[in-house]
Motif scaffolding. Sequence first.
Motif, short mmCIF file in Angstrom:
data_model
loop_
_atom_site.label_atom_id
_atom_site.label_comp_id
_atom_site.label_asym_id
_atom_site.label_seq_id
_atom_site.Cartn_x
_atom_site.Cartn_y
_atom_site.Cartn_z
N TYR A 199 116.03 59.40 116.96
CA TYR A 199 117.03 60.45 118.14
C TYR A 199 116.36 59.91 119.13
CZ TYR A 199 118.80 61.76 113.42
OH TYR A 199 119.43 61.70 112.01
N SER A 200 115.72 58.42 119.93
CA SER A 200 115.66 58.64 120.83
C SER A 200 116.28 59.04 121.79
CB SER A 200 115.03 57.41 121.01
OG SER A 200 115.85 56.22 120.73
N VAL A 201 115.52 59.20 123.48
CA VAL A 201 116.14 59.47 124.37
C VAL A 201 117.51 57.95 124.63
CG1 VAL A 201 116.36 60.14 126.80
CG2 VAL A 201 114.22 60.96 125.12
N VAL A 202 117.03 57.00 124.60
CA VAL A 202 117.59 55.96 124.79
C VAL A 202 118.52 55.23 123.83
CG1 VAL A 202 117.19 53.50 124.88
CG2 VAL A 202 114.99 54.25 125.79
N ARG A 203 118.37 56.07 122.47
CA ARG A 203 119.52 55.92 122.08
C ARG A 203 120.66 56.63 122.19
NH1 ARG A 203 117.46 54.55 115.84
NH2 ARG A 203 117.02 52.77 115.79
N MET A 204 120.78 57.99 123.12
CA MET A 204 121.54 59.48 123.23
C MET A 204 121.88 58.88 124.69
SD MET A 204 120.73 61.08 120.88
CE MET A 204 120.98 62.96 121.10
N LEU A 205 121.35 57.55 125.36
CA LEU A 205 121.91 57.77 126.05
C LEU A 205 123.19 56.88 125.33
CD1 LEU A 205 118.65 57.55 129.31
CD2 LEU A 205 121.24 58.61 128.90
N TYR A 228 124.98 56.00 123.60
CA TYR A 228 125.83 56.90 122.09
C TYR A 228 126.63 57.09 123.44
CZ TYR A 228 122.97 55.90 118.25
OH TYR A 228 122.81 54.98 117.15
N ASN A 229 126.03 58.36 124.51
CA ASN A 229 126.72 58.81 125.48
C ASN A 229 127.76 57.98 125.85
OD1 ASN A 229 125.83 61.64 124.97
ND2 ASN A 229 124.24 61.50 126.42
N GLY A 230 127.51 56.47 126.48
CA GLY A 230 128.35 55.82 127.22
C GLY A 230 128.97 55.67 126.00
N GLN A 231 129.00 55.14 124.94
CA GLN A 231 130.25 54.89 124.17
C GLN A 231 131.29 56.04 123.63
OE1 GLN A 231 128.03 53.55 120.90
NE2 GLN A 231 127.86 51.61 121.55
N ILE A 232 130.54 57.24 123.57
CA ILE A 232 131.06 58.75 123.66
C ILE A 232 131.82 58.45 125.25
CG2 ILE A 232 131.25 60.69 123.55
CD1 ILE A 232 129.07 60.79 121.99
N ASN A 233 132.09 58.45 125.71
CA ASN A 233 132.71 58.18 126.98
C ASN A 233 133.42 57.03 127.49
OD1 ASN A 233 131.39 60.20 127.73
ND2 ASN A 233 129.63 59.16 129.33
N GLN A 234 133.18 55.94 127.17
CA GLN A 234 134.04 54.71 126.87
C GLN A 234 135.02 55.05 125.73
OE1 GLN A 234 132.58 51.23 125.41
NE2 GLN A 234 134.91 50.15 125.50
#
Length: 134
Positions: free
Chosen positions: A56-62, A64-70
């Motif tokens: 659950y690293s910060v890099v993966r969270m960022l 995933y957030n980009g994918q969610i926004n897309q």
Amino acid sequence: MACFCRVIVGFFLSSQSQLLKEMKIQTKTIIQFISHYKYLIVVAIGLLLVGVVDEYSVVRMLKYNGQINQLEGEIEKYNKLDKAASDQLQELRRNPKAIEKIARERYFMKADDEDIYVITSDKDLESQSNAKTE
């Protein structure tokens, strides 16, 4: 000859003991550094684990957030297309002239007593001729 060997062995042992002393000094310095900054080292290692290595690293969270926004953008786009299609379907159900309009515009259908002339620009003709030659 025996004397020469003793000198070489003595030199080797003295240089080896000198190396051992230097290694002890370096080890002592490293241990002092670690003991002085132990909390900082632990925090840095923890941040590294959480920020990069962890599941659950910060890099993966960022990422995933980009994918969610897309994906949310795509959902919004498809909702607009669905609304437009639903509105068009309602118009077709209510107004029979809408069916005639779509048939004339999209499929170039005509009534028996009509003639249809399709006017295109030069760019359209060039793209059609290029498509035929390919």
